[in-house]
Design an enzyme around this catalytic site. Structure first.
Site, PDB file in Angstrom:
ATOM      1  N   SER A  86       0.834  -1.194   0.000  1.00 56.23           N
ATOM      2  CA  SER A  86       0.000   0.000   0.000  1.00 56.23           C
ATOM      3  C   SER A  86       0.881   1.262   0.000  1.00 56.23           C
ATOM      4  O   SER A  86       1.656   1.472  -0.923  1.00 56.23           O
ATOM      5  CB  SER A  86      -0.968  -0.036   1.180  1.00 56.23           C
ATOM      6  OG  SER A  86      -1.972   0.934   1.028  1.00 56.23           O
ATOM      7  N   ASP A 145      -0.253  -4.078  -4.028  1.00 59.29           N
ATOM      8  CA  ASP A 145      -1.405  -3.181  -4.116  1.00 59.29           C
ATOM      9  C   ASP A 145      -1.051  -1.775  -3.643  1.00 59.29           C
ATOM     10  O   ASP A 145      -1.562  -1.300  -2.618  1.00 59.29           O
ATOM     11  CB  ASP A 145      -2.604  -3.719  -3.336  1.00 59.29           C
ATOM     12  CG  ASP A 145      -3.920  -3.262  -3.969  1.00 59.29           C
ATOM     13  OD1 ASP A 145      -3.997  -3.220  -5.214  1.00 59.29           O
ATOM     14  OD2 ASP A 145      -4.863  -2.926  -3.245  1.00 59.29           O
ATOM     15  N   ARG A 186       5.322   9.000  -6.809  1.00 65.37           N
ATOM     16  CA  ARG A 186       4.757   7.662  -6.598  1.00 65.37           C
ATOM     17  C   ARG A 186       5.772   6.630  -7.079  1.00 65.37           C
ATOM     18  O   ARG A 186       6.826   6.985  -7.636  1.00 65.37           O
ATOM     19  CB  ARG A 186       3.446   7.500  -7.373  1.00 65.37           C
ATOM     20  CG  ARG A 186       3.599   7.796  -8.869  1.00 65.37           C
ATOM     21  CD  ARG A 186       2.389   7.400  -9.662  1.00 65.37           C
ATOM     22  NE  ARG A 186       2.450   7.835 -11.036  1.00 65.37           N
ATOM     23  CZ  ARG A 186       3.142   7.255 -12.013  1.00 65.37           C
ATOM     24  NH1 ARG A 186       3.902   6.195 -11.744  1.00 65.37           N
ATOM     25  NH2 ARG A 186       3.128   7.718 -13.243  1.00 65.37           N
ATOM     26  N   ASP A 210       7.295   4.047  -9.624  1.00 67.36           N
ATOM     27  CA  ASP A 210       7.279   3.915 -11.091  1.00 67.36           C
ATOM     28  C   ASP A 210       8.444   3.029 -11.515  1.00 67.36           C
ATOM     29  O   ASP A 210       9.324   2.713 -10.703  1.00 67.36           O
ATOM     30  CB  ASP A 210       7.297   5.288 -11.769  1.00 67.36           C
ATOM     31  CG  ASP A 210       8.707   5.821 -11.972  1.00 67.36           C
ATOM     32  OD1 ASP A 210       9.184   5.792 -13.110  1.00 67.36           O
ATOM     33  OD2 ASP A 210       9.341   6.242 -10.979  1.00 67.36           O
ATOM     34  N   ASP A 251      12.335   3.360 -10.611  1.00 64.90           N
ATOM     35  CA  ASP A 251      12.785   3.409  -9.216  1.00 64.90           C
ATOM     36  C   ASP A 251      13.710   2.262  -8.834  1.00 64.90           C
ATOM     37  O   ASP A 251      14.319   2.283  -7.763  1.00 64.90           O
ATOM     38  CB  ASP A 251      11.580   3.426  -8.272  1.00 64.90           C
ATOM     39  CG  ASP A 251      10.777   4.721  -8.386  1.00 64.90           C
ATOM     40  OD1 ASP A 251      11.370   5.732  -8.795  1.00 64.90           O
ATOM     41  OD2 ASP A 251       9.575   4.701  -8.084  1.00 64.90           O
ATOM     42  N   HIS A 294      -7.757  -5.525  -0.763  1.00 64.61           N
ATOM     43  CA  HIS A 294      -6.485  -4.811  -0.656  1.00 64.61           C
ATOM     44  C   HIS A 294      -5.381  -5.737  -0.146  1.00 64.61           C
ATOM     45  O   HIS A 294      -4.251  -5.728  -0.657  1.00 64.61           O
ATOM     46  CB  HIS A 294      -6.680  -3.624   0.288  1.00 64.61           C
ATOM     47  CG  HIS A 294      -5.610  -2.579   0.232  1.00 64.61           C
ATOM     48  ND1 HIS A 294      -5.043  -2.121  -0.942  1.00 64.61           N
ATOM     49  CD2 HIS A 294      -5.011  -1.870   1.229  1.00 64.61           C
ATOM     50  CE1 HIS A 294      -4.147  -1.195  -0.665  1.00 64.61           C
ATOM     51  NE2 HIS A 294      -4.094  -1.028   0.640  1.00 64.61           N
TER      52      HIS A 294
END
Length: 451
Positions: free
Chosen positions: A155, A179, A193, A195, A198, A249
């Site tokens: 998460s 997730d 975020r 991607d 990274d 989730h």
């Protein structure tokens, strides 16, 4: 946003630490802590095969157990709206140690993740990344290699891993996003975020794209179990309580853990959409040759050399799962040619039986199909058991209508071929009449070889 609002008041299982315990434990807080908020504090707990059950708290690389010649896996949890300890962490630690001798560092940022204000936890994620960067810098000075670092983020933890990767210019060995969080990250630029740049290899499992997760691709390979939305075995309505909000989730975590048990390999297929996959249009992995189709989870890195080629596009992978562990589904293609003069539209349920009388009922049924005279329809049907020798097959045809006349489907030829084990002999049946909503059982015969 309904899920986010309700999840704030969810009380999940907590793990309380014995005051006399000598082993460092994950910080267990309560909902009252979430109401008043918590200041960020990160605790790093090291597990190895030398101390699999009792963590060593790390404040630097000075450690009794840290072996920088080995791989290091970081486990990073996400938002904790009630302060409870993630119930899956101990199991994941033990499974990772069972497959490989490594350093496992559990990143406990419960103080900072525990708050009813999700945006506060989100802001803290970059601060957590900065703390992890300092530790990794020390590890590098002590002889570690960026290649040997694997971050598993759940998460918000997936984006934390991405932020750490950015700080090392994408040279970390691998990031696995389970997730990755969607709220506040959807539509954000790559720098805000997770991607694909990274890490050297980024693999992602999306299991709640219509709720708490992120729908779009974030890695070199993105896995979408059951299309990435409603997971089998998870509640479908809010009346089921908090499982409705967390089950989809969390399924990404349990799928990843299942891959470590090696009880079965979950095969995934490249496709432009889940609908196309379910319609049987994406069951080939020619683009990966000479490699077979990728498998989900821990061993997905075996496809790294192919997936990280600059010429290779981001790959979306689709597949179905069962409702419980080990989650594997075994697929058959069913090719049907009918000879009704009028079109019949309906669905099939299928039951397979082996020599011992064990039965496997179809768990994944295709959408309604239109059966036209002499036209072949191919259906993708899944089972949660795999029989090497299928001796009997039972079929039920339904138009879904509860009123009106009952129809018959007249089958000229039916061919069963295993997608999971394509080397197995194909099974056939000819000249079969199926009255609607009536189960018909028969013994299949070997199909003639195709020229």
């Amino acid at each position: 946003m309904l899920r986010l609002c309700v999840v704030f008041i969810y009380l999940s299982y907590g793990v309380k630490t014995d005051p006399g315990e000598t082993c460092p434990a994950f910080t267990a807080l309560s909902f009252s802590n979430a109401l008043i908020g918590t200041d960020l504090k990160v605790k790093l707990m090291l597990y190895t095969r030398q101390n699999p059950d009792c963590a060593e708290e790390l404040n630097s690389t000075a450690s009794k157990y840290l072996d920088l010649t080995k791989k290091t896996t970081f486990i990073i949890h996400g938002y904790r709206p009630t302060g409870s300890a993630p119930v899956w962490i101990p199991g994941l630690v033990q499974l990772l140690l069972s497959v490989e001798a490594m350093n496992i560092i559990v990143v406990d940022w419960n103080r900072g993740a525990t708050t009813i204000i999700y945006s506060t936890a989100s802001r803290n994620s970059k601060k957590v990344a900065e703390i992890l960067k300092k530790l990794i810098d020390e590890m590098l000075l002590a002889g570690a290699s960026l290649d040997s670092i694997h971050m598993v983020g759940v998460s918000l933890g997936a984006h934390i891993a991405g932020f750490v990767g950015q700080m090392f210019d994408g040279k970390l060995g691998r990031i696995t996003g389970l997730d990755p969080a969607g709220p506040l990250y959807r539509g954000q630029p790559p720098g805000e975020r997770l991607d694909p740049t990274d890490a050297q290899f980024v693999d992602v499992i999306h299991s709640d794209t219509d709720g708490l997760g992120y729908a779009d691709t974030l890695g070199h390979i993105d896995f979408y179990p059951n299309g990435g939305t409603d997971q089998p075995g998870c509640p479908l309505t809010i009346f089921s309580g908090m499982q409705y909000f967390k089950c989809d989730h969390q399924r990404s975590v349990f799928l990843f853990m299942s891959s470590l048990k090696k009880s079965c390999n979950i095969t995934a297929y490249p496709c432009d959409s889940y609908r196309s996959y379910r319609n049987g249009k994406c069951t080939s992995c020619e683009i990966f040759q000479p490699m077979p189709c990728p498998i989900l989870g821990y061993y997905a890195h075996k496809w790294k050399s192919y997936l990280t080629q600059q010429s290779h596009p981001v790959t979306n992978m689709f597949f179905d799962t069962a409702d419980k562990e080990p989650f594997c589904i075994y697929h058959y293609f069913v090719d049907i040619v009918t000879w009704n003069k009028d079109t019949r539209r309906g669905t099939f349920s299928v039951v397979l039986a082996d020599d011992a009388g064990q039965k496997a009922e179809s768990k994944v049924n295709p959408e309604a199909a239109a059966f036209q005279q002499y036209n072949q329809i191919s259906l993708l049907i899944g089972f949660d058991q795999d029989f090497e020798n299928v001796k009997r097959i039972s079929l039920t045809f339904s138009t879904g209508s509860v009123i009106g006349p009952k129809y018959k489907l007249r089958i000229l030829q039916m061919r069963f071929r295993s997608l999971t084990n394509p080397e197995r002999p194909q099974l056939c049946r000819y000249d079969l009449v199926l009255p609607e909503n009536t189960r018909k059982t028969f013994r299949p015969v070997p199909c003639p070889a195709r020229r």
